[in-house]
Design a protein around this motif. Structure first.
Motif, PDB file in Angstrom:
ATOM      1  N   TYR A 130     -49.200  55.464  40.507  1.00  0.00           N
ATOM      2  CA  TYR A 130     -47.814  55.567  40.960  1.00  0.00           C
ATOM      3  C   TYR A 130     -46.847  55.194  39.842  1.00  0.00           C
ATOM      4  O   TYR A 130     -45.785  55.811  39.709  1.00  0.00           O
ATOM      5  CB  TYR A 130     -47.596  54.672  42.180  1.00  0.00           C
ATOM      6  CG  TYR A 130     -48.509  55.033  43.324  1.00  0.00           C
ATOM      7  CD1 TYR A 130     -48.306  56.192  44.053  1.00  0.00           C
ATOM      8  CD2 TYR A 130     -49.586  54.230  43.659  1.00  0.00           C
ATOM      9  CE1 TYR A 130     -49.138  56.542  45.104  1.00  0.00           C
ATOM     10  CE2 TYR A 130     -50.425  54.565  44.696  1.00  0.00           C
ATOM     11  CZ  TYR A 130     -50.198  55.723  45.416  1.00  0.00           C
ATOM     12  OH  TYR A 130     -51.030  56.071  46.437  1.00  0.00           O
ATOM     13  N   LEU A 131     -47.221  54.212  39.040  1.00  0.00           N
ATOM     14  CA  LEU A 131     -46.387  53.852  37.891  1.00  0.00           C
ATOM     15  C   LEU A 131     -46.373  54.966  36.853  1.00  0.00           C
ATOM     16  O   LEU A 131     -45.340  55.242  36.239  1.00  0.00           O
ATOM     17  CB  LEU A 131     -46.875  52.540  37.274  1.00  0.00           C
ATOM     18  CG  LEU A 131     -46.705  51.287  38.131  1.00  0.00           C
ATOM     19  CD1 LEU A 131     -47.319  50.082  37.436  1.00  0.00           C
ATOM     20  CD2 LEU A 131     -45.244  51.053  38.435  1.00  0.00           C
ATOM     21  N   VAL A 132     -47.524  55.604  36.649  1.00  0.00           N
ATOM     22  CA  VAL A 132     -47.579  56.733  35.708  1.00  0.00           C
ATOM     23  C   VAL A 132     -46.705  57.878  36.204  1.00  0.00           C
ATOM     24  O   VAL A 132     -45.954  58.481  35.428  1.00  0.00           O
ATOM     25  CB  VAL A 132     -49.040  57.198  35.500  1.00  0.00           C
ATOM     26  CG1 VAL A 132     -49.102  58.511  34.751  1.00  0.00           C
ATOM     27  CG2 VAL A 132     -49.829  56.128  34.770  1.00  0.00           C
ATOM     28  N   ALA A 133     -46.769  58.172  37.496  1.00  0.00           N
ATOM     29  CA  ALA A 133     -45.939  59.240  38.055  1.00  0.00           C
ATOM     30  C   ALA A 133     -44.458  58.907  37.898  1.00  0.00           C
ATOM     31  O   ALA A 133     -43.658  59.777  37.534  1.00  0.00           O
ATOM     32  CB  ALA A 133     -46.285  59.466  39.532  1.00  0.00           C
ATOM     33  N   ALA A 134     -44.086  57.657  38.145  1.00  0.00           N
ATOM     34  CA  ALA A 134     -42.682  57.257  37.991  1.00  0.00           C
ATOM     35  C   ALA A 134     -42.250  57.339  36.534  1.00  0.00           C
ATOM     36  O   ALA A 134     -41.134  57.793  36.229  1.00  0.00           O
ATOM     37  CB  ALA A 134     -42.481  55.843  38.524  1.00  0.00           C
ATOM     38  N   TRP A 135     -43.133  56.915  35.611  1.00  0.00           N
ATOM     39  CA  TRP A 135     -42.790  56.967  34.181  1.00  0.00           C
ATOM     40  C   TRP A 135     -42.618  58.413  33.715  1.00  0.00           C
ATOM     41  O   TRP A 135     -41.673  58.711  32.977  1.00  0.00           O
ATOM     42  CB  TRP A 135     -43.865  56.266  33.361  1.00  0.00           C
ATOM     43  CG  TRP A 135     -43.511  56.191  31.918  1.00  0.00           C
ATOM     44  CD1 TRP A 135     -42.711  55.286  31.298  1.00  0.00           C
ATOM     45  CD2 TRP A 135     -43.938  57.098  30.903  1.00  0.00           C
ATOM     46  NE1 TRP A 135     -42.611  55.585  29.965  1.00  0.00           N
ATOM     47  CE2 TRP A 135     -43.354  56.686  29.693  1.00  0.00           C
ATOM     48  CE3 TRP A 135     -44.767  58.224  30.902  1.00  0.00           C
ATOM     49  CZ2 TRP A 135     -43.571  57.356  28.499  1.00  0.00           C
ATOM     50  CZ3 TRP A 135     -44.971  58.889  29.706  1.00  0.00           C
ATOM     51  CH2 TRP A 135     -44.383  58.456  28.524  1.00  0.00           C
ATOM     52  N   VAL A 136     -43.512  59.300  34.122  1.00  0.00           N
ATOM     53  CA  VAL A 136     -43.399  60.709  33.727  1.00  0.00           C
ATOM     54  C   VAL A 136     -42.116  61.323  34.293  1.00  0.00           C
ATOM     55  O   VAL A 136     -41.400  62.054  33.613  1.00  0.00           O
ATOM     56  CB  VAL A 136     -44.652  61.503  34.176  1.00  0.00           C
ATOM     57  CG1 VAL A 136     -44.463  62.994  33.996  1.00  0.00           C
ATOM     58  CG2 VAL A 136     -45.873  61.046  33.408  1.00  0.00           C
ATOM     59  N   PHE A 137     -41.799  60.990  35.547  1.00  0.00           N
ATOM     60  CA  PHE A 137     -40.579  61.514  36.158  1.00  0.00           C
ATOM     61  C   PHE A 137     -39.335  60.996  35.430  1.00  0.00           C
ATOM     62  O   PHE A 137     -38.411  61.765  35.144  1.00  0.00           O
ATOM     63  CB  PHE A 137     -40.526  61.121  37.634  1.00  0.00           C
ATOM     64  CG  PHE A 137     -39.325  61.668  38.342  1.00  0.00           C
ATOM     65  CD1 PHE A 137     -39.276  63.000  38.710  1.00  0.00           C
ATOM     66  CD2 PHE A 137     -38.243  60.862  38.632  1.00  0.00           C
ATOM     67  CE1 PHE A 137     -38.165  63.521  39.355  1.00  0.00           C
ATOM     68  CE2 PHE A 137     -37.129  61.361  39.281  1.00  0.00           C
ATOM     69  CZ  PHE A 137     -37.091  62.696  39.639  1.00  0.00           C
ATOM     70  N   LEU A 138     -39.311  59.707  35.117  1.00  0.00           N
ATOM     71  CA  LEU A 138     -38.154  59.150  34.414  1.00  0.00           C
ATOM     72  C   LEU A 138     -38.044  59.685  32.988  1.00  0.00           C
ATOM     73  O   LEU A 138     -36.931  59.881  32.493  1.00  0.00           O
ATOM     74  CB  LEU A 138     -38.229  57.627  34.412  1.00  0.00           C
ATOM     75  CG  LEU A 138     -38.005  56.968  35.774  1.00  0.00           C
ATOM     76  CD1 LEU A 138     -38.216  55.466  35.679  1.00  0.00           C
ATOM     77  CD2 LEU A 138     -36.624  57.292  36.301  1.00  0.00           C
ATOM     78  N   ALA A 139     -39.168  59.944  32.330  1.00  0.00           N
ATOM     79  CA  ALA A 139     -39.121  60.543  30.994  1.00  0.00           C
ATOM     80  C   ALA A 139     -38.528  61.947  31.063  1.00  0.00           C
ATOM     81  O   ALA A 139     -37.713  62.338  30.204  1.00  0.00           O
ATOM     82  CB  ALA A 139     -40.520  60.583  30.381  1.00  0.00           C
ATOM     83  N   GLY A 140     -38.901  62.707  32.076  1.00  0.00           N
ATOM     84  CA  GLY A 140     -38.326  64.040  32.249  1.00  0.00           C
ATOM     85  C   GLY A 140     -36.845  63.982  32.574  1.00  0.00           C
ATOM     86  O   GLY A 140     -36.055  64.781  32.072  1.00  0.00           O
ATOM     87  N   CYS A 141     -36.451  63.019  33.405  1.00  0.00           N
ATOM     88  CA  CYS A 141     -35.027  62.866  33.742  1.00  0.00           C
ATOM     89  C   CYS A 141     -34.213  62.449  32.530  1.00  0.00           C
ATOM     90  O   CYS A 141     -33.085  62.917  32.338  1.00  0.00           O
ATOM     91  CB  CYS A 141     -34.858  61.858  34.869  1.00  0.00           C
ATOM     92  SG  CYS A 141     -35.368  62.482  36.468  1.00  0.00           S
ATOM     93  N   TYR A 142     -34.763  61.566  31.702  1.00  0.00           N
ATOM     94  CA  TYR A 142     -34.059  61.159  30.479  1.00  0.00           C
ATOM     95  C   TYR A 142     -33.884  62.349  29.544  1.00  0.00           C
ATOM     96  O   TYR A 142     -32.804  62.554  28.982  1.00  0.00           O
ATOM     97  CB  TYR A 142     -34.823  60.037  29.774  1.00  0.00           C
ATOM     98  CG  TYR A 142     -34.214  59.680  28.446  1.00  0.00           C
ATOM     99  CD1 TYR A 142     -33.062  58.907  28.384  1.00  0.00           C
ATOM    100  CD2 TYR A 142     -34.777  60.125  27.256  1.00  0.00           C
ATOM    101  CE1 TYR A 142     -32.483  58.588  27.174  1.00  0.00           C
ATOM    102  CE2 TYR A 142     -34.215  59.811  26.041  1.00  0.00           C
ATOM    103  CZ  TYR A 142     -33.068  59.041  26.003  1.00  0.00           C
ATOM    104  OH  TYR A 142     -32.499  58.735  24.798  1.00  0.00           O
ATOM    105  N   GLY A 143     -34.930  63.136  29.370  1.00  0.00           N
ATOM    106  CA  GLY A 143     -34.825  64.327  28.532  1.00  0.00           C
ATOM    107  C   GLY A 143     -33.824  65.321  29.080  1.00  0.00           C
ATOM    108  O   GLY A 143     -33.083  65.953  28.325  1.00  0.00           O
ATOM    109  N   LEU A 144     -33.777  65.442  30.392  1.00  0.00           N
ATOM    110  CA  LEU A 144     -32.821  66.351  31.023  1.00  0.00           C
ATOM    111  C   LEU A 144     -31.386  65.865  30.831  1.00  0.00           C
ATOM    112  O   LEU A 144     -30.484  66.662  30.571  1.00  0.00           O
ATOM    113  CB  LEU A 144     -33.147  66.470  32.511  1.00  0.00           C
ATOM    114  CG  LEU A 144     -32.373  67.494  33.319  1.00  0.00           C
ATOM    115  CD1 LEU A 144     -32.600  68.889  32.767  1.00  0.00           C
ATOM    116  CD2 LEU A 144     -32.783  67.426  34.761  1.00  0.00           C
ATOM    117  N   ALA A 145     -31.171  64.560  30.923  1.00  0.00           N
ATOM    118  CA  ALA A 145     -29.824  64.016  30.773  1.00  0.00           C
ATOM    119  C   ALA A 145     -29.318  64.102  29.337  1.00  0.00           C
ATOM    120  O   ALA A 145     -28.115  64.238  29.104  1.00  0.00           O
ATOM    121  CB  ALA A 145     -29.792  62.568  31.250  1.00  0.00           C
ATOM    122  N   THR A 146     -30.214  64.026  28.377  1.00  0.00           N
ATOM    123  CA  THR A 146     -29.806  64.039  26.966  1.00  0.00           C
ATOM    124  C   THR A 146     -29.971  65.405  26.316  1.00  0.00           C
ATOM    125  O   THR A 146     -29.715  65.534  25.120  1.00  0.00           O
ATOM    126  CB  THR A 146     -30.615  63.006  26.175  1.00  0.00           C
ATOM    127  OG1 THR A 146     -32.003  63.319  26.267  1.00  0.00           O
ATOM    128  CG2 THR A 146     -30.360  61.601  26.699  1.00  0.00           C
TER     129      THR A 146
END
Length: 115
Positions: free
Chosen positions: A6-22
């Motif tokens: 679950y932590l890996v899934a959250a980290w991957v999702f947040l990494a994608g969101c960060y890339g999307l925002a920047t």
């Protein structure tokens, strides 16, 4: 219950969101959305995993005699892969049409799209 998937899934999702925002490129944004979609694959597999369980095939034993994994989440993960590939292809086609029409893939330079 192990929380690492679950932590890996959250980290991957947040990494994608960060890339999307920047992101300053529409192609990069589509790739970041695909990374966010990949987090759902990890989440679905983590939900359906059972320690010590086998595939739900009852040809050699009686039902209920051993723990089995839930095949529904495996089917959902497979469906998620297909839907994710389709959405990515559609978004990339839209980016290509935008690049042909406007000559750029930078969202800041698309002045015709501003309200």
């Amino acid at each position: 219950m192990d929380v690492l998937p679950y932590l890996v899934a959250a980290w991957v999702f947040l990494a994608g969101c960060y890339g999307l925002a920047t992101s300053r490129n529409l192609i990069h944004a589509v790739g970041c959305l695909s990374v966010c979609q990949a987090a759902t694959y990890v989440l679905l597999v983590a939900v359906g995993y059972r320690d010590g369980a086998t595939a739900p095939v009852y040809s050699d034993t009686e039902p209920g005699s051993r723990p089995v994994v839930d095949p529904v989440v495996q089917a959902l993960a497979l469906t998620d892969v297909v839907v994710g590939a389709t959405v990515t292809a559609l978004l990339l086609a839209l980016v290509m049409q935008t690049a042909k029409r406007h000559g750029t893939v930078d969202p800041d330079e698309l002045s015709e799209l501003r309200g």
